[in-house]
Design a protein around this motif. Structure first.
Motif, PDB file in Angstrom:
ATOM      1  N   UNK A 127       0.833  -1.209   0.000  1.00  0.00           N
ATOM      2  CA  UNK A 127       0.000   0.000   0.000  1.00  0.00           C
ATOM      3  C   UNK A 127       0.866   1.256   0.000  1.00  0.00           C
ATOM      4  N   UNK A 128       1.976   1.220   0.715  1.00  0.00           N
ATOM      5  CA  UNK A 128       2.877   2.369   0.733  1.00  0.00           C
ATOM      6  C   UNK A 128       3.570   2.545  -0.617  1.00  0.00           C
ATOM      7  N   UNK A 129       3.954   1.439  -1.235  1.00  0.00           N
ATOM      8  CA  UNK A 129       4.580   1.516  -2.565  1.00  0.00           C
ATOM      9  C   UNK A 129       3.594   2.116  -3.569  1.00  0.00           C
ATOM     10  N   UNK A 130       2.344   1.661  -3.507  1.00  0.00           N
ATOM     11  CA  UNK A 130       1.327   2.195  -4.414  1.00  0.00           C
ATOM     12  C   UNK A 130       1.093   3.675  -4.164  1.00  0.00           C
ATOM     13  N   UNK A 143      -5.906   3.084  -4.068  1.00  0.00           N
ATOM     14  CA  UNK A 143      -6.812   1.946  -3.890  1.00  0.00           C
ATOM     15  C   UNK A 143      -6.241   0.828  -3.018  1.00  0.00           C
ATOM     16  N   UNK A 144      -4.957   0.463  -3.125  1.00  0.00           N
ATOM     17  CA  UNK A 144      -4.445  -0.568  -2.205  1.00  0.00           C
ATOM     18  C   UNK A 144      -4.580  -0.170  -0.726  1.00  0.00           C
ATOM     19  N   UNK A 145      -4.352   1.089  -0.417  1.00  0.00           N
ATOM     20  CA  UNK A 145      -4.534   1.541   0.971  1.00  0.00           C
ATOM     21  C   UNK A 145      -6.003   1.455   1.365  1.00  0.00           C
ATOM     22  N   UNK A 146      -6.886   1.843   0.455  1.00  0.00           N
ATOM     23  CA  UNK A 146      -8.320   1.773   0.736  1.00  0.00           C
ATOM     24  C   UNK A 146      -8.768   0.338   0.967  1.00  0.00           C
ATOM     25  N   UNK A 183      -0.598  13.545  -2.184  1.00  0.00           N
ATOM     26  CA  UNK A 183      -1.408  13.616  -3.402  1.00  0.00           C
ATOM     27  C   UNK A 183      -2.372  12.439  -3.512  1.00  0.00           C
ATOM     28  N   UNK A 184      -1.898  11.266  -3.160  1.00  0.00           N
ATOM     29  CA  UNK A 184      -2.730  10.068  -3.244  1.00  0.00           C
ATOM     30  C   UNK A 184      -3.918  10.150  -2.272  1.00  0.00           C
ATOM     31  N   UNK A 185      -3.690  10.729  -1.093  1.00  0.00           N
ATOM     32  CA  UNK A 185      -4.777  10.874  -0.130  1.00  0.00           C
ATOM     33  C   UNK A 185      -5.792  11.911  -0.616  1.00  0.00           C
TER      34      UNK A 185
END
Length: 339
Positions: A46-49, A56-59, A90-92
């Motif tokens: 999730x961190x790499x993504x 989406x992986x974190x979600x 940015x991803x958040x």
């Protein structure tokens, strides 16, 4: 005569160190193999993504922890994601734009906001402004204790009185009575550094540990209280010294219940090693460093150095030297010791 004896003791200590220090490296990973706050196999991808701008992986990960009520993992992952977002968010922002009411995005946003406010020169004012973000996270997932852990951290920074703290604590334990993160947040509030005292801090930690489930990290709360006492510099009380040693014994027993190199209790083991060093219990500290394996953690080393990994490695080497200096030159069967 005294000078001669002092010189002899120094020479003997040096000889022991030279003889035994290399052997005591057995079971300890080499320095280059030790990692600071290494992510586990679930949060790592999730961190790499997120580094690539993909949320989406974190979600998916946080949604899975919420569905399975994995509150301890969820809390850890929220903190790791917020730490990453503090540097690159940015991803958040994209996640919140796409799903503005997602409870998992909201809890990461709340954690990030509290972290940023804590580091602001206008901390008190900024913390007061972000209260609605914590409320939104709590309202979006009513069974989740993590927003209430964030609320407890927030209360500490906004100078909330004990009545307000107790109301938040009641909400937190109603959702998860043995949640480690909530207990740690409460312990910080009750510490002498903030709004309690050393006695109050130890009392809370010891009662929580006594009520904890077998193998729960909550059993390590007393050693966190001991760390707060040691960090304060007020170490003259024999009561606190006795309670510190009892707390450390309990943490050693908890650590022994997990496999060597297990990342889950790594922070507890790092903390236990530090407290053992402060108490001069060198062999037991070395045992903890062996159990830690490659998993150094920022806490507690970042409290005493701007280079926590370097501090961890230096402390580990220092412990080996201390143990070596106390080990007789010859310990084999039938061999004379250096007495």
């Amino acid at each position: 005569m005294d000078c001669t004896m002092s010189l002899l003791r120094t020479l003997m200590r040096t000889a022991r160190m030279i003889r035994h220090t290399p052997r005591l490296a057995d079971g300890l990973p080499i320095d280059d193999a030790v990692l600071l706050d290494a992510p586990d196999d679930r949060i790592g991808p999730a961190l790499v993504a997120a580094a690539l701008g993909e949320w989406r992986p974190a979600a998916d990960l946080l949604a899975a922890t919420r569905a399975a009520a994995e509150w301890e993992n969820r809390d850890r992952y929220v903190m790791r994601l917020a730490t990453f977002a503090d540097a690159r968010d940015e991803w958040l922002s994209a996640w919140l734009t796409q799903t503005p009411r997602d409870p998992d995005a909201l809890v990461v946003r709340a954690e990030l906001a509290v972290r940023r406010a804590w580091h602001s020169p206008a901390r008190h004012e900024r913390l007061r402004e972000i209260g609605p973000l914590i409320d939104a996270a709590a309202d979006s997932a009513t069974s989740d204790p993590v927003p209430w852990r964030i609320a407890l951290d927030h209360a500490r920074g906004t100078h909330a009185d004990h009545r307000a703290f107790e109301a938040l604590w009641e909400q937190a334990v109603r959702r998860s009575s043995h949640h480690y993160g909530c207990h740690v947040a409460a312990l910080r509030y009750l510490s002498a550094q903030w709004y309690g005292s050393h006695r109050e801090c130890f009392d809370f930690a010891e009662q929580a540990a006594a009520d904890a489930l077998p193998g729960s990290l909550v059993q390590a709360l007393p050693v966190r209280a001991a760390f707060a006492w040691l960090e304060s510099g007020d170490t003259s009380s024999s009561v606190s010294q006795d309670r510190t040693d009892t707390a450390t014994d309990l943490a050693i027993a908890l650590s022994a219940g997990y496999p060597p190199g297990d990342p889950w209790p790594a922070e507890v083991r790092n903390l236990t090693a530090y407290v053992l060093v402060r108490r001069g219990r060198w062999q037991e500290a070395l045992d903890q460093f062996r159990l830690i394996g490659p998993h150094a953690t920022s806490f507690p080393w970042s409290r005493i150095s701007s280079d926590p990994l370097g501090q961890f490695l230096d402390m580990r080497d220092g412990v080996r030297i201390e143990v070596a200096s106390m080990t007789p030159l010859r310990t084999g069967l039938g061999e004379p010791t250096d007495h």
